[in-house]
Design a protein around this motif. Structure first.
Motif, mmCIF file in Angstrom:
data_model
loop_
_atom_site.group_PDB
_atom_site.id
_atom_site.type_symbol
_atom_site.label_atom_id
_atom_site.label_comp_id
_atom_site.label_asym_id
_atom_site.label_seq_id
_atom_site.Cartn_x
_atom_site.Cartn_y
_atom_site.Cartn_z
ATOM 1 N N ILE A 135 0.853 -1.180 0.000
ATOM 2 C CA ILE A 135 0.000 0.000 0.000
ATOM 3 C C ILE A 135 0.892 1.235 0.000
ATOM 4 N N LEU A 137 0.302 5.038 0.426
ATOM 5 C CA LEU A 137 -0.817 5.931 0.788
ATOM 6 C C LEU A 137 -0.703 7.304 0.110
ATOM 7 N N THR A 138 -0.644 7.289 -1.205
ATOM 8 C CA THR A 138 -0.677 8.554 -1.927
ATOM 9 C C THR A 138 -2.137 8.991 -2.074
ATOM 10 N N GLN A 139 -2.307 10.195 -2.595
ATOM 11 C CA GLN A 139 -3.614 10.869 -2.546
ATOM 12 C C GLN A 139 -4.808 10.011 -2.992
ATOM 13 N N CYS A 141 -5.061 6.719 -3.296
ATOM 14 C CA CYS A 141 -4.993 5.309 -2.900
ATOM 15 C C CYS A 141 -6.351 4.855 -2.372
ATOM 16 N N PHE A 142 -6.808 3.725 -2.889
ATOM 17 C CA PHE A 142 -8.144 3.240 -2.557
ATOM 18 C C PHE A 142 -8.151 1.723 -2.750
ATOM 19 N N VAL A 143 -8.565 0.983 -1.757
ATOM 20 C CA VAL A 143 -8.703 -0.469 -1.895
ATOM 21 C C VAL A 143 -10.171 -0.769 -2.192
ATOM 22 N N LYS A 144 -10.412 -1.373 -3.333
ATOM 23 C CA LYS A 144 -11.771 -1.752 -3.717
ATOM 24 C C LYS A 144 -12.005 -3.160 -3.204
ATOM 25 N N TYR A 162 -0.576 -4.397 5.384
ATOM 26 C CA TYR A 162 -1.616 -3.377 5.544
ATOM 27 C C TYR A 162 -2.751 -3.567 4.551
ATOM 28 N N GLN A 166 -6.648 -3.842 5.639
ATOM 29 C CA GLN A 166 -7.658 -2.951 5.054
ATOM 30 C C GLN A 166 -8.755 -3.754 4.355
ATOM 31 N N LEU A 170 -12.628 -3.646 5.488
ATOM 32 C CA LEU A 170 -13.675 -3.123 4.592
ATOM 33 C C LEU A 170 -14.818 -4.131 4.447
ATOM 34 N N PRO B 158 1.446 1.842 7.973
ATOM 35 C CA PRO B 158 1.045 1.153 6.737
ATOM 36 C C PRO B 158 2.103 0.151 6.265
ATOM 37 N N ILE B 160 3.333 -2.131 8.262
ATOM 38 C CA ILE B 160 3.329 -3.165 9.301
ATOM 39 C C ILE B 160 3.696 -4.520 8.687
ATOM 40 N N THR B 192 -6.089 8.609 3.533
ATOM 41 C CA THR B 192 -6.279 9.203 2.201
ATOM 42 C C THR B 192 -7.677 9.819 2.175
ATOM 43 N N GLN B 195 -10.841 7.135 1.512
ATOM 44 C CA GLN B 195 -11.123 5.939 2.305
ATOM 45 C C GLN B 195 -10.503 6.070 3.695
ATOM 46 N N TRP B 197 -8.579 4.049 6.828
ATOM 47 C CA TRP B 197 -7.575 2.977 6.884
ATOM 48 C C TRP B 197 -7.389 2.530 8.331
ATOM 49 N N PRO B 198 -7.077 1.235 8.500
ATOM 50 C CA PRO B 198 -6.951 0.714 9.868
ATOM 51 C C PRO B 198 -5.824 1.367 10.667
#
Lengths: 302, 302
Positions: A135, A137-139, A141-144, A162, A166, A170, B158, B160, B192, B195, B197-198
């Motif tokens: 992951i 974490l840039t602007q 960043c999104f986990v679908k 991570y 996540q 989710l 992130p 981890i 972000t 979303q 994030w944990p």
């Protein structure tokens, strides 16, 4: 009542009244990939006396067939039918609760869980295939996540990252009715012989979802239902042998089994006898091989 | 008493009685790297009326100077002296407790924590440098840990991995007196804009050590001690503005501040008004920019 050290007199009572011995594996049979001394002889002696042997492990990293291979590689014969792992328990829990066939399971854990789910006809993903998902974490960043995930199964996972935290979070937070299943809640386990290793992925998901899981491994009695169906033995004629008070011994006691703590794993005699400990097994011994010596005395006298 | 929506009449009371506004950042000032609408104008209005501004964030990923850079990059002027991050709080907690100079700190978290510890003259390691340490659980796998680690500081991470979990667990379990410090206990955070994030690394370490950490971020009042020393304002003349009930609003209430919940972050109006919620701020508003419109009405009438 405080625990009794296993002695010739109480061993005779135990031996005569018990038809099946349930063994925890980690800290009882092996530590990591090293066999604990005297184990093959002990299991052989019990089999020769007509006792049933059942292996009940909370470690979900492997499937039952993978554990059968491990037994074989260590020179112990144990059939897949004698092995009950928490990976198998997770699959059986979903089957028992009529998990919808159109739903999927997301796995944080080893491929043993994926294998057991597949054998049960359940579609699962995650586990090892997500080990290298990083992951950044840039602007944007999104986990679908897959909305058809109806359960997240969490076990020990040395490839935790991570992305997995996540993804599981989710599914549990956003998919209505999504189950959160823990194979077990052991704080640490002997993943290798030299050291204990954290088993805390479940705690992480509890932290991010603010939810508590259904636990299918010890000390939950869920696995016992399968043991009882499979082996025609009443709980009072079973003895649970383990190295952990809060999982093994509690599991045996919850089911009404006799209980034997061995000091070859995580629990020391001083921890057992500490005033703060409120879980007392019926008996304790250094290792399961103490039973070999006791059987010689008992069986000679018999 | 249930919360009041911010209105011209109660805003005047609030505005007249408050000398300093304490702002949470994530969900109040920004979401991830996106500024929430109307924030620059609001902060400018408050400064022009002589109010002190203080930014109190539980996100330990950055140091105060890194947050000052972030404010600047978003077009807001905020000095490092106005910023109180939980990374800074961790360093201040160790200083306040006379952390021995020969001891080290192991960090599970971002380099913001390492930077604040270094500024406080404390030797620390871990964090980003352990991001790529992989664990292969083969037979002789063993993580050796530094016996001089006297504290493990855990924040959001992130990067981890299992190595970090094992290292932190070993220090806490095996180094006598080793402190376990959590920068915060937020379940999730807007790392972000798109979303949440944990933030659950602390829960993982609680799981593997079976210990509870000292929490230095909100809602602990630890940071408030520094605010009070630095700004000559009594708590009753402060208003804590945040988007979380269980951290921000509780933090303000614990310290005796006035409290304003904004609905621009994690808490919805229905969650606020749900019968199960027992944390009621004094006031609530959609975003902090509601104060700009209200100030026009109030200041015109004044």
């Amino acid at each position: 009542m405080s625990s009794q050290p296993l002695s010739p007199s109480n061993f005779r009572d135990l031996f005569d009244s018990v038809e099946a011995f349930l063994f925890d594996c980690d800290g009882v049979i092996w530590k990591g990939d090293e066999l604990i001394q005297g184990v093959p002889q002990t299991l052989q002696m019990l089999r020769s006396k007509g006792k049933k042997l059942i292996f009940v492990t909370n470690n979900s990293w492997k499937s039952r067939s993978q554990y059968a291979q491990k037994f074989q590689s260590l020179g112990i014969s144990a059939s897949q039918d004698e092995i009950f792992s928490s990976s198998f328990a997770a699959a059986m829990y979903l089957k028992a609760n009529d998990f919808p066939s159109q739903n999927k399971v997301y796995v944080i854990g080893g491929d043993g869980i994926l294998e057991e789910l597949q054998l049960a006809g359940i579609t699962a993903f995650g586990g090892p295939e997500d080990a290298n998902k990083a992951i950044d974490l840039t602007q944007n960043c999104f986990v679908k996540h897959d909305k058809s995930v109806g359960a997240v199964v969490v076990g020990i996972d040395p490839n935790i990252n991570y992305y997995k935290l996540q993804y599981g979070t989710l599914c549990i937070r956003e998919n209505p009715g999504c189950l959160f299943i823990a194979t077990n809640r052991d704080a640490v386990g002997h993943m290798t012989a030299l050291q204990e290793w954290p088993g805390c992925m479940v705690a992480a998901i509890c932290g991010s979802t603010q939810k508590e899981p259904v636990v299918v491994g010890k000390p939950s009695t869920f696995m016992m239902e399968f043991l009882l169906k499979k082996f025609n033995v009443s709980c009072s004629k079973m003895c649970m042998v383990g190295d952990r008070l809060d999982t093994d011994i509690l599991f045996g006691q919850n089911a009404g089994c006799k209980t034997l703590l061995v000091l070859s794993g995580v629990t020391t005699q001083s921890a057992l006898q500490d005033p703060s400990n409120n879980i007392q097994p019926d008996y304790y011994a250094n290792t399961i091989s103490d039973m070999v010596d006791l059987s010689k005395v008992v069986c000679t006298k018999h």
